[in-house]
Structure formats: C-alpha cells, structure tokens
Write a protein that holds these residues in place. Structure first.
Motif, PDB file in Angstrom:
ATOM      1  N   VAL A 213     -24.884 -56.260  13.384  1.00 27.44           N
ATOM      2  CA  VAL A 213     -23.547 -55.966  12.944  1.00 27.44           C
ATOM      3  C   VAL A 213     -23.270 -54.720  12.344  1.00 27.44           C
ATOM      4  N   ASP A 214     -24.199 -54.064  11.713  1.00 25.24           N
ATOM      5  CA  ASP A 214     -24.080 -52.793  11.364  1.00 25.24           C
ATOM      6  C   ASP A 214     -23.863 -51.793  12.505  1.00 25.24           C
ATOM      7  N   HIS A 217     -20.207 -52.271  13.452  1.00 25.39           N
ATOM      8  CA  HIS A 217     -19.304 -51.473  12.532  1.00 25.39           C
ATOM      9  C   HIS A 217     -19.243 -50.078  12.864  1.00 25.39           C
ATOM     10  N   ALA A 220     -17.087 -49.508  16.031  1.00 23.87           N
ATOM     11  CA  ALA A 220     -15.915 -49.815  15.658  1.00 23.87           C
ATOM     12  C   ALA A 220     -15.074 -48.629  14.890  1.00 23.87           C
ATOM     13  N   ALA A 221     -15.822 -47.834  14.112  1.00 24.56           N
ATOM     14  CA  ALA A 221     -15.425 -46.571  13.376  1.00 24.56           C
ATOM     15  C   ALA A 221     -15.376 -45.485  14.499  1.00 24.56           C
ATOM     16  N   TYR A 265     -12.462 -56.714  19.264  1.00 26.16           N
ATOM     17  CA  TYR A 265     -12.435 -57.455  18.021  1.00 26.16           C
ATOM     18  C   TYR A 265     -12.605 -58.872  18.194  1.00 26.16           C
ATOM     19  N   PHE A 268     -16.386 -59.851  19.079  1.00 24.86           N
ATOM     20  CA  PHE A 268     -17.142 -59.920  17.677  1.00 24.86           C
ATOM     21  C   PHE A 268     -16.780 -61.144  16.876  1.00 24.86           C
TER      22      PHE A 268
END
Length: 319
Positions: A213-214, A217, A220-221, A265, A268
């Motif tokens: 998950v990290d 993220h 995604a950033a 998205y 995810f």
C-alpha cells in the motif's frame, strides 16, 4: 566480399513510407511483448517453463504435462522471435535507404542488442525463481527497448541534420523534467508490482520487502507529479505559440494520463484484478511513447533536399 545487408541494400531501396512502417514494427511488438509478459505473470505462468533456454530439461518446447501455464510461458518466449524479426526488418530498411542513414542503422542495431540482453535477463529471471528484483529489471529492459524503438520510429521520419529547437529552452527543460518524472513513475511501478499480490506463480515466490500500500501511494504521488508537469507543458506550449503538432502531442499525453490514472485508481480500490493490471501495463507503455513523442517534437531535423547527400551523424547522440 559484401555483407548480407550490403547485398540487400544494393538491390532494394525502401520508400519513406516503408521505412517508417519498418521502424514502427518494433514499437508495436515492444508493447505487445510487455503486455504479454504481464499476462504470463498475471496468469501465474512465470515458471510454466521449468528452465531456460529450454522449456524443460529434456524439451525445447512446452509439454502436455506443463498444461496451460507452460503453453502461456512458451508462447511468450516465441514472441521474442517475432520481435527480433521486426527489429531485423527495421535494420534492413534503414541500411537500404539511399543515401545510407548510418545513425538510423545504429539505432536499429541498438534495439537488437537490447532484445538479446533482455532475453538473457529473462532466462536469469526463470533461473532465479521469479526473484522480484530480476523481474523488475526484465520489465525495465523491455521499456529500454521501447525507448530506442520509439526514437528510431520518430527519427525515420526526420532528416540527419543537427537538431534545431522549436521552442525556448525553459520549455525544453520542462519536457526533460517531465520525461525524468515519467521514467521514475515506471520504475516505481515495478516496486509496486514486486511487493504486491501478483507474484507470477502459484507457489511461494518472495516479494520485495516493502509494504504494498505504501509503495502504491508513492507511485500515485509520482503519477500526480507527471500529470502536473504534463499540464504545465501544455500551457507553456500555448503561451510560446508552439507548432500545432507539438501542442497536439501534449494533449495526447494528457488524455493517456487521465485514462491511465483512472485505471490505476480503479484497480487499487478493487483489489488489483488481473484484467485491470494488464490494462495498466498497456497504459504504461502508451504513456511512455506519448512522453517521448512530446519531448522529441520540441526539436526538428529537417529532411535533406532531394538528391542531396545525407548529413554526417555527429549529432546522433542528440536524437
């Protein structure tokens, strides 16, 4: 004594359209092999063939005992030959162009060596039991091939003179930042994959030591950063009144990014279904092609006048 390439070049001259089609073929096959390579992993067929370069210790081909997984993995290996044929056609077409475009031929040979090295890396990946780090390297090498193939395709429609900028330096620097961020985005995607759920085989394959998950993220950033830079590039191109085709490349990139972001998205929040992961891999390739097309559209290499000799290739590295 003539080489086979020189022999063919002496007897055949491809038209500009044929040259462009020949250069496009490796681009298409690079995308195909990236997507089918993803399908191998997503169907759990990464070790469908027990070893490499054979499929088993005793057979070059997949055996009935290996079932569907062996057929999928072996089929993907066979696509390497189709890819090699496409690269070979590009090399022959570039070598046969009159006058001989040495820089374009070198780009074709660069594709050949990337294909060969990635085939070996694929074998190492099998020997290593789908170690996630070698899997990531295998994917990045496939994108390296896509990079060289795309540059070759674009260069096939240009001349061999020194590149001439079409927009001010700050805009070109913005495109360099965009290209770098997109490269980091693709690299980060391999970490998401390497720490995620689709290991490529039904057995206990080790994963990268990161929280999935990290890493998603972070990925995604970086994706948002690429989007911001793409919009900034589009605005900058409008402000400097850049050529229409360059602005069109920026619009195309934004459209690809919107579609790719939507797929990312959705996958995810739906527990990364295999079909959407495959679509995301396709989108990754299309995004990278769009980024390269935009960056290379910010300069031009005028075609030589009919009958004029080709310019020397001193500026090849500036392709």
């Amino acid at each position: 004594m003539q080489t086979p390439l020189a022999y063919i070049a002496k007897r055949w001259t491809p038209s500009p359209k044929t040259l462009r089609r020949a250069a496009l073929a490796p681009v298409v096959m690079s995308v195909v092999i990236i997507v089918t390579g993803g399908a191998v992993r997503l169907t759990g067929s990464g070790l469908g063939c027990d070893t490499w370069p054979k499929c088993t210790d005793d057979s070059l081909f997949a055996t009935p005992e290996q079932g569907i997984h062996g057929a999928i993995e072996f089929g993907n290996r066979m696509l390497t030959y189709v890819l090699s044929a496409a690269v070979g056609w590009a090399i022959v077409a570039a070598r046969s162009t009159k006058p001989w475009r040495r820089g374009l031929t070198r780009l074709g040979w660069a594709q050949f060596w990337v294909v060969m090295s990635n085939a070996v890396l694929g074998g190492i990946t099998v020997w290593a039991g789908l170690n996630p780090w070698t899997v990531a390297g295998h994917f990045l090498a496939a994108n390296a091939l896509l990079t060289v193939a795309t540059v070759t395709w674009i260069r096939a429609g240009e001349g061999d003179r020194a590149p001439r900028p079409r927009v001010p330096l700050p805009v070109r620097r913005l495109s360099w930042a965009l290209t770098g961020a997109a490269g980091l985005l693709i690299a980060a995607g391999t970490v998401v994959t390497g720490s995620g759920k689709h290991a490529g085989d039904s057995s206990d394959v080790p994963r990268m030591p990161f929280d999935w998950v990290d890493t998603a993220h972070v990925h995604a950033a970086l994706a948002w950063l690429v989007c911001v830079l793409a919009v900034a590039a589009w605005l900058a191109l409008r402000i400097v009144d850049a050529p229409d085709d360059t602005r069109a490349r920026a619009r195309e990139l934004i459209c690809v990014l919107v579609a790719q972001g939507a797929v990312g998205y959705v996958q995810f929040f739906t527990d990364v279904p295999e079909v959407l992961v495959g679509a995301h891999m396709l989108g990754s390739s299309l995004m990278w092609i769009a980024v390269l097309r935009l960056a290379l559209s910010l300069r031009e290499r005028p075609l030589a006048a009919p009958g004029a000799p080709a310019a020397p290739d001193a500026a090849l590295t500036a392709a």
